[in-house]
Design a protein around this motif. Structure first.
Motif, short mmCIF file in Angstrom:
data_model
loop_
_atom_site.label_atom_id
_atom_site.label_comp_id
_atom_site.label_asym_id
_atom_site.label_seq_id
_atom_site.Cartn_x
_atom_site.Cartn_y
_atom_site.Cartn_z
N LYS A 1 12.08 -28.72 -34.02
CA LYS A 1 12.49 -27.44 -34.85
C LYS A 1 13.70 -26.66 -33.90
N GLU A 2 13.42 -26.64 -32.64
CA GLU A 2 14.23 -26.10 -31.63
C GLU A 2 15.46 -26.96 -31.22
N GLY A 3 15.46 -28.01 -31.93
CA GLY A 3 16.42 -28.98 -31.54
C GLY A 3 16.46 -29.63 -30.21
N LYS A 4 15.45 -29.69 -29.82
CA LYS A 4 15.01 -30.70 -28.43
C LYS A 4 14.89 -32.01 -28.82
N THR A 5 15.66 -32.88 -28.07
CA THR A 5 15.46 -34.22 -28.21
C THR A 5 14.79 -34.92 -27.05
N VAL A 6 14.67 -34.31 -25.76
CA VAL A 6 14.13 -35.24 -24.72
C VAL A 6 13.12 -33.86 -23.93
N LEU A 7 12.02 -34.23 -23.91
CA LEU A 7 11.16 -33.51 -23.29
C LEU A 7 10.78 -34.19 -21.84
N VAL A 8 10.19 -33.18 -21.01
CA VAL A 8 9.79 -33.76 -19.78
C VAL A 8 8.40 -32.80 -19.22
N LEU A 9 7.78 -33.57 -18.57
CA LEU A 9 6.64 -32.81 -17.74
C LEU A 9 6.08 -33.47 -16.53
N ASP A 10 5.27 -32.82 -15.79
CA ASP A 10 4.70 -33.57 -14.52
C ASP A 10 3.28 -33.02 -14.40
N THR A 11 2.50 -33.94 -13.89
CA THR A 11 0.86 -33.85 -13.98
C THR A 11 0.35 -34.35 -12.75
N VAL A 12 -0.87 -33.91 -12.28
CA VAL A 12 -1.58 -34.57 -11.04
C VAL A 12 -1.60 -36.00 -11.44
N ALA A 13 -1.06 -36.66 -10.44
CA ALA A 13 -1.32 -38.25 -10.49
C ALA A 13 -2.95 -38.81 -10.50
N GLY A 14 -3.22 -39.66 -11.47
CA GLY A 14 -4.51 -39.91 -11.48
C GLY A 14 -5.56 -39.24 -12.33
N GLY A 15 -4.94 -37.98 -12.77
CA GLY A 15 -5.82 -37.23 -13.53
C GLY A 15 -6.04 -37.53 -15.03
N ASP A 16 -7.01 -36.76 -15.68
CA ASP A 16 -7.17 -37.35 -16.96
C ASP A 16 -5.99 -36.92 -18.05
N ALA A 17 -5.11 -36.06 -17.56
CA ALA A 17 -4.00 -35.77 -18.16
C ALA A 17 -2.88 -36.76 -18.40
N GLU A 18 -2.94 -37.73 -17.41
CA GLU A 18 -1.96 -38.99 -17.40
C GLU A 18 -2.30 -39.70 -18.78
N ARG A 19 -3.53 -40.09 -19.04
CA ARG A 19 -3.93 -40.83 -20.06
C ARG A 19 -3.76 -40.09 -21.55
N LEU A 20 -3.81 -38.80 -21.39
CA LEU A 20 -3.54 -37.81 -22.87
C LEU A 20 -2.00 -38.02 -23.09
N TYR A 21 -1.19 -37.76 -22.01
CA TYR A 21 0.22 -38.01 -22.33
C TYR A 21 0.86 -39.32 -22.79
N GLU A 22 0.24 -40.33 -22.04
CA GLU A 22 0.37 -41.84 -22.52
C GLU A 22 -0.04 -42.04 -23.86
N ARG A 23 -1.26 -41.62 -24.36
CA ARG A 23 -1.56 -41.90 -25.87
C ARG A 23 -0.70 -40.94 -26.69
N ALA A 24 0.00 -40.14 -26.40
CA ALA A 24 0.85 -39.43 -26.80
C ALA A 24 2.25 -39.80 -27.12
N GLY A 25 2.18 -40.88 -26.23
CA GLY A 25 3.85 -41.49 -26.40
C GLY A 25 4.59 -41.06 -25.45
#
Length: 175
Positions: free
Chosen positions: A123-147
């Motif tokens: 809605k805000e017109g963004k086409t590229v998103l970036v983020l960083d997270t702790v390597a090896g943490g649970d969030a990595e799997r979450l982000y991968e599942r979310a594409g």
């Protein structure tokens, strides 16, 4: 499972009114070992000051703030999108501080927050998103599942709240 959770964008006035509740989520996350820019012990005043700064950023349209609330209206999770980026990156958003209180985890709240921030980004017109997270943490799997696509890991990029080094994995997502 998450039917009793409401995810919504809040404005600057609501953000300012929610700093204490948001501080609770941040403190809980850091006490639970999340490497999210803060060290142990995290004084409440520092957590509240951080969220006041976020609320000010929302007021200046530099940030978008989403919250996840339980059926009692208590904030149990949050995520942000940083909108204030260089002039040559108006299409990009940085996702930050995706936090879920430990008492509310394993209920799909993080997944809902991430889907909602994708919708807001579009809605805000963004086409590229970036983020960083702790390597090896649970969030990595979450982000991968979310594409999200993994870019790579930088070893010893940050410190865990207890002072030990941690690597950081960088991700991007095209909308």
């Amino acid at each position: 499972m998450t039917e009793d959770i409401k995810v919504r964008r809040i404005d600057a006035n609501e953000a300012a009114a929610c700093v204490e509740a948001l501080a609770d989520v941040l403190i809980d996350s850091v006490e639970g070992g999340a490497s999210v820019s803060f060290m142990l012990p995290l004084p409440r005043e520092k957590a509240v000051a951080f969220w006041r700064g976020v609320a000010n950023g929302v007021a200046r349209n530099e940030r978008v703030l989403l919250v996840a609330e339980d059926r009692k209206g208590q904030i149990v999770g949050t995520v942000q999108m940083i909108m204030s980026l260089p002039d040559n990156q108006p299409h990009r958003g940085d996702i930050a501080k995706m936090l879920v209180h430990r008492k509310a985890r394993r209920r799909g709240i993080a997944q809902r927050l991430m889907a909602a921030i994708d919708d807001v980004a579009r809605k805000e017109g963004k086409t590229v998103l970036v983020l960083d997270t702790v390597a090896g943490g649970d969030a990595e799997r979450l982000y991968e599942r979310a594409g999200w696509q993994r870019v790579g890991v930088v070893p010893k990029y940050a410190l865990m709240p207890n002072g030990g080094f941690c690597g950081t994995t960088f991700f991007y997502k095209h909308l």
